[in-house]
Scaffold this motif. Structure first.
Motif, PDB file in Angstrom:
ATOM      1  N   LYS A  74     -28.915  35.076  40.060  1.00 10.53           N
ATOM      2  CA  LYS A  74     -29.160  36.443  39.592  1.00 10.53           C
ATOM      3  C   LYS A  74     -29.045  37.443  40.730  1.00 10.53           C
ATOM      4  CE  LYS A  74     -31.988  35.444  35.546  1.00 10.53           C
ATOM      5  NZ  LYS A  74     -33.311  35.602  34.926  1.00 10.53           N
ATOM      6  N   GLU A  77     -25.441  37.938  41.302  1.00  2.83           N
ATOM      7  CA  GLU A  77     -24.907  38.803  40.245  1.00  2.83           C
ATOM      8  C   GLU A  77     -25.284  40.260  40.487  1.00  2.83           C
ATOM      9  OE1 GLU A  77     -26.224  37.444  36.417  1.00  2.83           O
ATOM     10  OE2 GLU A  77     -25.043  35.596  36.522  1.00  2.83           O
ATOM     11  N   ALA A  78     -26.534  40.468  40.874  1.00  2.00           N
ATOM     12  CA  ALA A  78     -26.998  41.837  41.139  1.00  2.00           C
ATOM     13  C   ALA A  78     -26.230  42.444  42.310  1.00  2.00           C
ATOM     14  CB  ALA A  78     -28.495  41.842  41.420  1.00  2.00           C
ATOM     15  N   THR A  80     -23.205  41.618  43.229  1.00  2.00           N
ATOM     16  CA  THR A  80     -21.848  41.869  42.740  1.00  2.00           C
ATOM     17  C   THR A  80     -21.818  43.150  41.905  1.00  2.00           C
ATOM     18  OG1 THR A  80     -21.464  39.474  42.674  1.00  2.00           O
ATOM     19  CG2 THR A  80     -19.936  40.853  41.444  1.00  2.00           C
ATOM     20  N   LYS A  81     -22.809  43.296  41.012  1.00  2.00           N
ATOM     21  CA  LYS A  81     -22.877  44.510  40.196  1.00  2.00           C
ATOM     22  C   LYS A  81     -23.071  45.739  41.074  1.00  2.00           C
ATOM     23  CE  LYS A  81     -24.574  42.616  35.834  1.00  2.00           C
ATOM     24  NZ  LYS A  81     -25.711  42.578  34.881  1.00  2.00           N
ATOM     25  N   ALA A  82     -23.911  45.607  42.096  1.00  2.00           N
ATOM     26  CA  ALA A  82     -24.151  46.741  42.989  1.00  2.00           C
ATOM     27  C   ALA A  82     -22.865  47.142  43.710  1.00  2.00           C
ATOM     28  CB  ALA A  82     -25.250  46.396  43.996  1.00  2.00           C
ATOM     29  N   LYS A  84     -19.816  46.604  42.596  1.00  2.00           N
ATOM     30  CA  LYS A  84     -18.957  47.223  41.587  1.00  2.00           C
ATOM     31  C   LYS A  84     -19.394  48.654  41.326  1.00  2.00           C
ATOM     32  CE  LYS A  84     -17.609  43.025  39.098  1.00  2.00           C
ATOM     33  NZ  LYS A  84     -17.729  42.280  37.824  1.00  2.00           N
ATOM     34  N   MET A  85     -20.710  48.862  41.250  1.00  2.00           N
ATOM     35  CA  MET A  85     -21.229  50.209  41.001  1.00  2.00           C
ATOM     36  C   MET A  85     -20.882  51.145  42.157  1.00  2.00           C
ATOM     37  SD  MET A  85     -22.558  50.390  38.103  1.00  2.00           S
ATOM     38  CE  MET A  85     -23.084  49.325  36.810  1.00  2.00           C
ATOM     39  N   GLN A  88     -17.283  51.989  41.682  1.00  2.00           N
ATOM     40  CA  GLN A  88     -17.157  52.927  40.570  1.00  2.00           C
ATOM     41  C   GLN A  88     -17.670  54.311  40.960  1.00  2.00           C
ATOM     42  OE1 GLN A  88     -19.186  51.144  37.247  1.00  2.00           O
ATOM     43  NE2 GLN A  88     -17.342  50.133  36.497  1.00  2.00           N
TER      44      GLN A  88
END
Length: 167
Positions: A74, A77-78, A80-82, A84-85, A88
């Motif tokens: 997790k 994943e967090a 990776t999301k961070a 990506k964010m 973006q």
């Protein structure tokens, strides 16, 4: 043989009035029997309890490892999301800058067009006002000229007067 030598002093101390008391042998045999019976009845439940305790500890350790692995997954994943964010957000900022630039240029074009239209309208209104003023002046002069009986003006003189007033 050595074990017997170890028990000899016990036998000597246990004797009364020099006569050895062999009660220790019976007690030892009773103790061994008691220990054997105790072992027979308690050994399996103790072993099972010990095995159960080991299995419970292993199960908790496995659960803890799984929770740690899940938390690490997790966390990854967090992260990776961070990331990506962040990408973006950078894209949004760039898009916002481009859109702001385009919007600024559009507003400038629209404003310049509106100013040009207003200037043209003002020039047309000014020309219309000038023409209206000339028309009113000519009409006033003509009315005065035709209404006054004392002034006799020929047509040529009237045209000359009008030309002077207009210019």
């Amino acid at each position: 043989m050595k074990a017997l030598l170890l028990f000899l002093p016990l036998l000597a101390f246990g004797a009364k009035d020099g006569v050895p008391d062999y009660d220790i042998v019976a007690r030892t045999i009773n103790f061994v029997i008691f220990a054997g019976i105790l072992y027979y009845f308690i050994a399996n439940p103790i072993k099972n309890a010990y095995k159960g305790r080991i299995e419970a500890i292993e199960k908790r350790m496995t659960q803890s490892r799984n929770k740690i692995l899940e938390a690490q997954r997790k966390e990854e994943e967090a992260r990776t999301k961070a990331e990506k964010m962040k990408v973006q957000a950078a894209e949004f900022i760039e898009n916002g800058k481009v859109e702001a630039k385009l919007l600024k240029e559009k507003i400038e074009r629209d404003t310049e067009s509106a100013i040009r239209i207003l200037n043209e309208s003002f020039a047309e209104q000014k020309e219309f006002a000038r023409r209206d003023s000339v028309r009113k002046t000519v009409a006033s002069v003509l009315d005065n000229a035709f209404s006054d009986k004392d002034i006799a003006v020929s047509e040529q003189a009237l045209v000359d007067i009008i030309k002077k007033k207009v210019s």
